[in-house]
Scaffold this motif. Structure first.
Motif, PDB file in Angstrom:
ATOM      1  N   ARG A  87       7.296  -2.623  -7.066  1.00  0.00           N
ATOM      2  CA  ARG A  87       5.969  -2.524  -7.617  1.00  0.00           C
ATOM      3  C   ARG A  87       4.902  -2.955  -6.561  1.00  0.00           C
ATOM      4  NH1 ARG A  87       4.183  -6.080  -7.986  1.00  0.00           N
ATOM      5  NH2 ARG A  87       4.180  -7.556  -9.887  1.00  0.00           N
ATOM      6  N   ILE A  88       4.218  -2.189  -6.182  1.00  0.00           N
ATOM      7  CA  ILE A  88       3.353  -2.289  -5.073  1.00  0.00           C
ATOM      8  C   ILE A  88       1.816  -2.277  -5.434  1.00  0.00           C
ATOM      9  CG2 ILE A  88       4.950  -1.853  -3.275  1.00  0.00           C
ATOM     10  CD1 ILE A  88       3.098   1.016  -2.784  1.00  0.00           C
ATOM     11  N   ALA A  89       0.859  -2.829  -4.508  1.00  0.00           N
ATOM     12  CA  ALA A  89      -0.440  -2.624  -4.638  1.00  0.00           C
ATOM     13  C   ALA A  89      -1.211  -2.706  -3.334  1.00  0.00           C
ATOM     14  CB  ALA A  89      -1.165  -3.797  -5.531  1.00  0.00           C
ATOM     15  N   ASP A  90      -2.415  -2.664  -3.140  1.00  0.00           N
ATOM     16  CA  ASP A  90      -3.085  -2.602  -1.995  1.00  0.00           C
ATOM     17  C   ASP A  90      -2.728  -3.508  -0.992  1.00  0.00           C
ATOM     18  OD1 ASP A  90      -5.101  -1.476   0.030  1.00  0.00           O
ATOM     19  OD2 ASP A  90      -5.846  -3.570  -0.307  1.00  0.00           O
ATOM     20  N   GLY A  91      -2.490  -3.041   0.435  1.00  0.00           N
ATOM     21  CA  GLY A  91      -2.284  -4.131   1.466  1.00  0.00           C
ATOM     22  C   GLY A  91      -0.604  -4.413   1.712  1.00  0.00           C
ATOM     23  N   ASN A  97      -8.787  -0.554  -5.236  1.00  0.00           N
ATOM     24  CA  ASN A  97      -8.873  -1.479  -6.215  1.00  0.00           C
ATOM     25  C   ASN A  97      -7.421  -2.185  -5.924  1.00  0.00           C
ATOM     26  OD1 ASN A  97      -8.662  -2.841  -8.702  1.00  0.00           O
ATOM     27  ND2 ASN A  97      -9.440  -1.081  -9.879  1.00  0.00           N
ATOM     28  N   ASP A  98      -7.644  -3.394  -5.928  1.00  0.00           N
ATOM     29  CA  ASP A  98      -6.585  -4.520  -5.571  1.00  0.00           C
ATOM     30  C   ASP A  98      -5.706  -4.623  -6.811  1.00  0.00           C
ATOM     31  OD1 ASP A  98      -6.983  -5.023  -3.300  1.00  0.00           O
ATOM     32  OD2 ASP A  98      -8.057  -6.989  -3.460  1.00  0.00           O
ATOM     33  N   ASN A  99      -6.395  -4.362  -8.337  1.00  0.00           N
ATOM     34  CA  ASN A  99      -5.374  -4.851  -9.278  1.00  0.00           C
ATOM     35  C   ASN A  99      -4.708  -3.450  -9.940  1.00  0.00           C
ATOM     36  OD1 ASN A  99      -6.489  -7.273  -9.774  1.00  0.00           O
ATOM     37  ND2 ASN A  99      -8.129  -6.719 -11.246  1.00  0.00           N
ATOM     38  N   GLU A 100      -4.969  -2.256  -9.185  1.00  0.00           N
ATOM     39  CA  GLU A 100      -4.248  -1.032  -9.612  1.00  0.00           C
ATOM     40  C   GLU A 100      -2.748  -1.106  -9.023  1.00  0.00           C
ATOM     41  OE1 GLU A 100      -6.337   2.528  -8.906  1.00  0.00           O
ATOM     42  OE2 GLU A 100      -7.497   2.345 -10.744  1.00  0.00           O
ATOM     43  N   GLN A 101      -1.723  -0.826  -9.632  1.00  0.00           N
ATOM     44  CA  GLN A 101      -0.565  -0.937  -9.103  1.00  0.00           C
ATOM     45  C   GLN A 101       0.175   0.466  -9.283  1.00  0.00           C
ATOM     46  OE1 GLN A 101       0.176  -3.973 -12.116  1.00  0.00           O
ATOM     47  NE2 GLN A 101       0.703  -5.354 -10.723  1.00  0.00           N
ATOM     48  N   PHE A 102       1.324   0.484  -8.371  1.00  0.00           N
ATOM     49  CA  PHE A 102       2.192   1.723  -8.074  1.00  0.00           C
ATOM     50  C   PHE A 102       3.488   1.342  -8.075  1.00  0.00           C
ATOM     51  CE2 PHE A 102      -2.128   2.160  -6.290  1.00  0.00           C
ATOM     52  CZ  PHE A 102      -2.525   3.730  -6.441  1.00  0.00           C
ATOM     53  N   ILE A 103       4.125   2.397  -8.555  1.00  0.00           N
ATOM     54  CA  ILE A 103       5.656   2.375  -8.559  1.00  0.00           C
ATOM     55  C   ILE A 103       6.205   3.089  -7.199  1.00  0.00           C
ATOM     56  CG2 ILE A 103       7.739   2.982  -9.561  1.00  0.00           C
ATOM     57  CD1 ILE A 103       6.460   0.842 -11.100  1.00  0.00           C
ATOM     58  N   ALA A 104       6.797   2.491  -6.331  1.00  0.00           N
ATOM     59  CA  ALA A 104       6.967   3.033  -4.948  1.00  0.00           C
ATOM     60  C   ALA A 104       8.562   2.967  -4.948  1.00  0.00           C
ATOM     61  CB  ALA A 104       6.454   2.087  -3.847  1.00  0.00           C
TER      62      ALA A 104
END
Length: 732
Positions: A358-362, A375-382
């Motif tokens: 689970r990732i986010a910006d940066g 958006n730092d709070n939005e998250q992604f499944i990578a």
């Protein structure tokens, strides 16, 4: 090299076909690439040893070159095929698999086998028609095909249609010194034929291979070498024996000269920060487990290492991993509290494990590319490539609860349709200073794209969660369900049942296993945290959620630990225990009072018998039912700190799992400098013969989840008086 005595070849042999036969017209059997009716669009070569038959097909390095095999099938249906191959290059050579002119598998990868004389096998299920069938492998890249040796075919005798895809593991040979002796152990694979035997070979100081056993070994898959000269290096390997015929040799394991007398395989790591968790998966496709570890630094990172300890890659989790609050941390923070947000599994079935995170910006991936999102709070499944750490694909986490901040995650691999693996993500965030939002999502990765399959929101429902998740087929219908301490979701994301209406609330630990082998199906056992009714522990039918018994006392208590396992062979089935005494679960019978019950931390299988040992505060212990003693004074088998091992949060190891060797489990700890993984593996012989626990569907799923770590369980009863477990419903 990886040679697995793969199920297809061995099942063929067990059915009465010699796996090296030259037959070209049998419905089942081995079809050599150099013999008609096979066609090779290249040359038949013999310059790389270890091939089957009279040679192998070497095609030009060009897209479109092909090898074709023809065989007869008595009726239409499915056939299980294995493609024998070698790839001494560094790149993966891919091919379309065509059956009777139709592509049934696009871009099947044949990864490097390490050398052109290191042969491996890739297995898949294909549709066939009655009569003649042609399987054609067509190169899809400019590198051309791997060298193709043979096609093994089993029609109607392989795994059943709908069988779940699991790893094509090697033999996992390992050797450890115990005094003047060496214990060598290896895997029995899930699809090995009944009656398979093994020979054990040793190569001293790089010399020729010498067979050590006088008779083929058909008992436990371990052997005690009492004749080795331990002042020199000793390499060990095994060869399967089917119907009296030796098969290809396994990979080898070398015990170095004057090796330390210790039950450990040491994996070197780079210098780095503390490690909380270790995951294993076959990142490079060689059939042996590689290692993925976290680094609890600021920012955090993930590192991958080969099975031999070669560094593969690092992922920097970035500035959004610096807030490591265990309830409301950063959007890319991993492995704090009861969360993980990372797991390792082969989600696309190409023979190599991916890393889900689970990732986010940066976040900076293993190939140096950076994930940028406003958006730092939005998250992604990578999904990351297991060999390189590069991003394969990502998908946005649903934003239902984004207004309450980022969500922590707990990951587990599940076969929700009974065939292909999915990633299930348990995700929570806090509503102000009060309760928690809970969202469960399922994701599939097809080799190119990661897509959400379904989403479930708890909302205001009475569906208690805990600190660990499990994915297991609770009702025996062939598909996995997602289980929490107080509810279960079906494979399609609908609610199967909740225990909330039966008085269950949040708790720390729960288990699902065949606790009572006399009762059909699986059972569950859980403990409670400050239940206002005074409920301490409970036992229920895992298929329906029907409560079988409860233990309630006056007042409330945070019952922080609970265990299930067979530790007392005097009573049928497993014992369950927390802090109110040891109970035989099936009879709800108190067999040992709380003062002499063991500490309910974690279980494992270590010594030579079938009952469970215990792991507690760095000690591997054996509870003695004949002479029960308090948890602080149990008979001790090993003290991990004597070898430099250190524990993580809540006195936990980074992993307990069947990583290599026979069916018994390994305990994985870092050393105090965090530049080495200590993989504790048993040095005790055993005559018990079980297929590797990693080929059991429930157990392998559970290897992928962390949270508050708990013991893994098989989907069959594993304990005193057990019958031989059934062949697992899997395909490689």
């Amino acid at each position: 090299m990886k040679i697995t005595a793969v199920a297809v070849a061995l099942a063929t042999a067990a059915a009465g076909f010699a796996v090296n036969a030259a037959t070209s017209h049998a419905q089942d059997g081995r079809y050599e690439a150099e013999r008609s009716p096979a066609t090779c669009e290249g040359t038949v070569d013999t310059n790389h040893s270890g091939y089957s038959g009279d040679g192998f097909c070497n095609t030009p390095n060009a897209a479109g070159t092909a090898v074709a095999f023809t065989f007869n099938a008595p009726q239409a249906g499915d056939a299980t095929i294995e493609i024998g191959h070698a790839n001494g290059g560094s790149d993966t050579r891919a091919a379309d698999v065509q059956v009777n002119g139709s592509t049934v598998r696009a871009g099947l990868g044949f990864p490097s086998t390490g050398a052109w004389n290191s042969w491996s096998g890739t297995t898949l299920t294909v549709p066939v028609k009655a009569g003649a069938n042609t399987v054609r492998l067509v190169a899809t890249t400019a590198s051309g095909l791997a060298n193709i040796d043979y096609l093994d075919v089993v029609i109607g005798g392989g795994p059943a249609e709908g069988s779940r895809q699991m790893e094509d593991l090697g033999r996992g040979v390992v050797a450890v010194r115990n005094g003047r002796n060496v214990l060598v152990s290896w895997r029995l694979l899930g699809l090995d034929p009944t009656g398979i035997g093994f020979n054990v070979y040793r190569s001293a100081a790089g010399g020729s291979w010498t067979k050590l056993n006088s008779q083929v070994l058909t008992g436990g898959t371990n052997y005690t070498d009492t004749t080795a000269n331990l002042t020199q290096s000793n390499a060990y390997r095994v060869t399967p024996v089917v119907n009296g015929s030796e098969q290809a040799a396994s990979g080898s394991f070398t015990l170095t000269a004057n090796h330390a007398d210790e039950p450990i395989v040491r994996i070197p790591l780079r210098d780095g920060g503390p490690i909380h968790f270790t995951w294993v998966g076959d990142l490079d496709g060689d059939g042996e487990y590689d290692y993925v570890v976290d680094r609890q630094t600021s920012p955090q990172s993930i590192e991958a290492y080969s099975s031999d300890g070669d560094f593969l890659w690092e992922v920097d989790m970035g500035p959004n991993s610096t807030d490591q609050n265990n309830i409301e941390g950063g959007s890319s923070t991993i492995n704090v509290g009861h969360n993980d947000g990372v797991t390792v599994y082969d989600f696309d079935g190409d023979g190599r494990s991916e890393v889900a995170v689970r990732i986010a910006d940066g976040v900076t991936f293993g190939d140096g590319t950076r994930f940028n999102h406003a958006n730092d709070n939005e998250q992604f499944i990578a999904i990351l490539d297991g060999r390189t750490g590069a991003l394969r694909d990502s998908a946005k986490v649903p934003t239902d609860y984004l207004s309450d901040g980022p969500m922590y995650a707990r990951f587990v691999a599940c076969h929700l349709d009974g065939t292909t693996p999915s990633l299930v993500a348990f995700m929570k965030n806090r509503i102000g200073n009060g309760g928690f939002n809970l969202m469960v999502t399922a994701w599939e990765f097809d080799g190119a794209n990661v897509d959400m399959q379904w989403k479930w929101l708890r909302g205001n429902g009475n569906h208690p969660d805990g600190h660990n998740s499990r994915c297991i087929d609770v009702d025996g219908n062939g598909t996995d369900e997602f289980a929490e301490i107080g509810f279960v979701l079906n494979g399609d994301g609908t609610l199967k049942y909740s225990l909330g209406s039966q008085g269950v609330i949040h708790g720390d630990r729960f288990h699902i296993a065949d606790i009572d082998p006399a009762n059909p199906g699986l059972e569950g056992y859980g403990v409670q945290q400050n239940n206002p009714s005074g409920l301490r522990e409970y036992y229920y039918d895992a298929a329906t959620g029907q409560m079988i018994w409860k233990h309630t006392l006056s007042g409330t208590a945070d019952v922080g630990r609970g265990m299930a396992g067979d530790i007392d062979p005097r009573f049928p089935g497993m014992e369950v225990w927390s802090f109110d005494g040891l109970y035989n679960a099936s009879a709800n019978r108190l067999t040992t009072d709380s003062g002499n019950a063991p500490w309910p931390q974690m279980g494992l299988w270590w010594d030579g018998d079938i009952t469970m040992e215990l792991f507690n505060a760095g000690k591997i212990e054996q509870w003695d039912w004949n002479n029960p003693t308090p948890s602080g004074s149990l008979p001790r088998l090993e003290s991990t700190w004597n070898y430099g091992g250190v524990l993580g949060p809540r006195s936990q190891p980074t992993l307990i799992a069947d990583v290599f060797g026979d069916w018994r489990e390994e305990v994985v700890l870092p050393n105090g400098s965090y530049d080495e993984l200590l993989v504790f593996t048993t040095d005790q012989p055993s005559d018990i013969r079980l297929y590797t626990l990693a080929h059991n569907p429930a157990y392998r799923n559970d290897m992928t989840v962390k949270g508050y770590m708990q013991s893994h369980h098989t989907d069959y009863y594993l304990g005193s008086g057990m019958p031989t477990p059934p062949r697992p419903p899997i395909t490689y």
